[in-house]
Motif scaffolding. Sequence first.
Motif, PDB file in Angstrom:
ATOM      1  N   TRP A 121       1.885   6.716  -6.970  1.00  0.00           N
ATOM      2  CA  TRP A 121       0.780   7.277  -6.851  1.00  0.00           C
ATOM      3  C   TRP A 121       1.082   8.763  -7.565  1.00  0.00           C
ATOM      4  CZ3 TRP A 121      -5.348   7.490  -6.199  1.00  0.00           C
ATOM      5  CH2 TRP A 121      -5.734   6.098  -6.572  1.00  0.00           C
ATOM      6  N   GLU A 179     -13.661   9.336 -10.635  1.00  0.00           N
ATOM      7  CA  GLU A 179     -13.170   8.248  -9.756  1.00  0.00           C
ATOM      8  C   GLU A 179     -13.869   7.152 -10.486  1.00  0.00           C
ATOM      9  OE1 GLU A 179     -16.133   7.890  -6.685  1.00  0.00           O
ATOM     10  OE2 GLU A 179     -14.800  10.134  -5.587  1.00  0.00           O
ATOM     11  N   SER A 230       0.544  -1.141   0.070  1.00  0.00           N
ATOM     12  CA  SER A 230      -0.064  -0.260  -0.244  1.00  0.00           C
ATOM     13  C   SER A 230       0.671   1.288   0.172  1.00  0.00           C
ATOM     14  CB  SER A 230      -0.666   0.157   1.142  1.00  0.00           C
ATOM     15  OG  SER A 230       0.105  -0.239   2.598  1.00  0.00           O
ATOM     16  N   SER A 283     -12.797   2.380 -10.117  1.00  0.00           N
ATOM     17  CA  SER A 283     -12.632   1.219  -9.080  1.00  0.00           C
ATOM     18  C   SER A 283     -12.016   0.456 -10.357  1.00  0.00           C
ATOM     19  CB  SER A 283     -13.470   0.819  -8.083  1.00  0.00           C
ATOM     20  OG  SER A 283     -14.789   0.430  -8.890  1.00  0.00           O
ATOM     21  N   ASN A 284     -12.167  -0.127 -10.946  1.00  0.00           N
ATOM     22  CA  ASN A 284     -11.764  -0.668 -11.987  1.00  0.00           C
ATOM     23  C   ASN A 284     -11.414  -1.009 -13.640  1.00  0.00           C
ATOM     24  OD1 ASN A 284     -14.845  -0.881 -13.832  1.00  0.00           O
ATOM     25  ND2 ASN A 284     -15.441  -1.791 -11.359  1.00  0.00           N
ATOM     26  N   TYR A 326       1.994   1.824  -3.580  1.00  0.00           N
ATOM     27  CA  TYR A 326       1.878   2.028  -4.613  1.00  0.00           C
ATOM     28  C   TYR A 326       0.808   3.996  -4.100  1.00  0.00           C
ATOM     29  CZ  TYR A 326       0.215  -2.777  -5.311  1.00  0.00           C
ATOM     30  OH  TYR A 326       0.239  -4.000  -6.141  1.00  0.00           O
ATOM     31  N   ARG A 374      -3.182   4.855 -12.010  1.00  0.00           N
ATOM     32  CA  ARG A 374      -3.062   3.951 -11.885  1.00  0.00           C
ATOM     33  C   ARG A 374      -4.567   3.875 -11.547  1.00  0.00           C
ATOM     34  NH1 ARG A 374      -2.064   9.927  -8.575  1.00  0.00           N
ATOM     35  NH2 ARG A 374      -4.650  10.946  -8.748  1.00  0.00           N
ATOM     36  N   MET A 375      -4.552   2.629 -10.310  1.00  0.00           N
ATOM     37  CA  MET A 375      -5.696   1.269  -9.897  1.00  0.00           C
ATOM     38  C   MET A 375      -5.720   2.259  -8.639  1.00  0.00           C
ATOM     39  SD  MET A 375      -7.409   0.924 -12.885  1.00  0.00           S
ATOM     40  CE  MET A 375      -8.949   0.121 -11.603  1.00  0.00           C
ATOM     41  N   PRO A 376      -7.065   1.707  -7.353  1.00  0.00           N
ATOM     42  CA  PRO A 376      -7.173   2.212  -6.360  1.00  0.00           C
ATOM     43  C   PRO A 376      -5.710   0.852  -5.837  1.00  0.00           C
ATOM     44  CG  PRO A 376      -9.149   1.685  -7.066  1.00  0.00           C
ATOM     45  CD  PRO A 376      -8.385   1.754  -8.192  1.00  0.00           C
ATOM     46  N   LYS A 377      -6.007  -0.196  -6.445  1.00  0.00           N
ATOM     47  CA  LYS A 377      -4.580  -1.276  -5.759  1.00  0.00           C
ATOM     48  C   LYS A 377      -3.758  -1.585  -7.023  1.00  0.00           C
ATOM     49  CE  LYS A 377      -7.264  -2.774  -1.619  1.00  0.00           C
ATOM     50  NZ  LYS A 377      -6.895  -4.512  -0.817  1.00  0.00           N
TER      51      LYS A 377
END
Length: 277
Positions: free
Chosen positions: A41, A231, A34, A233-234, A37, A127-130
């Motif tokens: 970011w 926003e 985390s 998320s995938n 990442y 960039r992605m949430p994870k």
Amino acid sequence: MISKHPKLTITRQCQLLDINRSTLYYIPAEIDRSEEYAIKWLIDEIYTSHPEYGYRRMTVILNRDYDVKINRKRTRKYMREMNIHGLCPGPNLSKRGRAKYLYPYLLRKMNITKPNQVWSIDITYCRMPKGFMYLAAIIDWHSKYIVAYELSNTMDKGLITRVVNKAIATHGKPDIINSDQGSQFTCDAYISLLKSNGIKISMDGKGRALDNICIERFWRSLKWEKLYLEEYSNGRQLKRLIDEYILHYNTNRPHQTFDYTTPAKIYHGIPFLKISA
């Protein structure tokens, strides 16, 4: 391999196998990515605004402005993993011929006057949430029109060959394709594909991102005008946003270079297209 034995103790088994007994009790810690990442970011965002920053200046900015405790070595590692480096307008001091598939930069002082004369290809992080996904795109130098793009969760030679094949199938063959010297562009699959289509190969000088400034500016526009404002998320949502922006960029977005007409108009004469909200 090592187990309870009626005659051999655990210590003796370790001696016979020449291993340290303490390793039997080692439980590998789960890696927490985390923090990595989050730092990547920030690097992506800072670099998009200031592509002239190398890893030294990037380290200073991260520590000073974002309170990220990071040293130059780690910053350089992350930037290399992200395939980004500071723009360097100075002379090219790299030695050609150290890699099997290095080619000279063909665009210096070239008069680019028509579509499909020169294309540029590049890859950027999204960039992605994870974690991240990878976007490859090809831009026509004359018109600034995006002729093809591909989104993938892996950055490999397959991503590059797919986007090149898509561009050729849709728009025909360019005279020249320019890229950086990244591993995706110095592999047999990419070089063979261009040669088999009779396309001349041009590569930036090492560390000279200004040589491919055309597509670097597009990455900046895409991220600041779309991806950083939305926003998602995938991968499916990210792909939708990219589709929307590239359609807008090609057909609706006025381009100052062309007296505020659109890349599509310059590339193949498509008039202004109003897109419904």
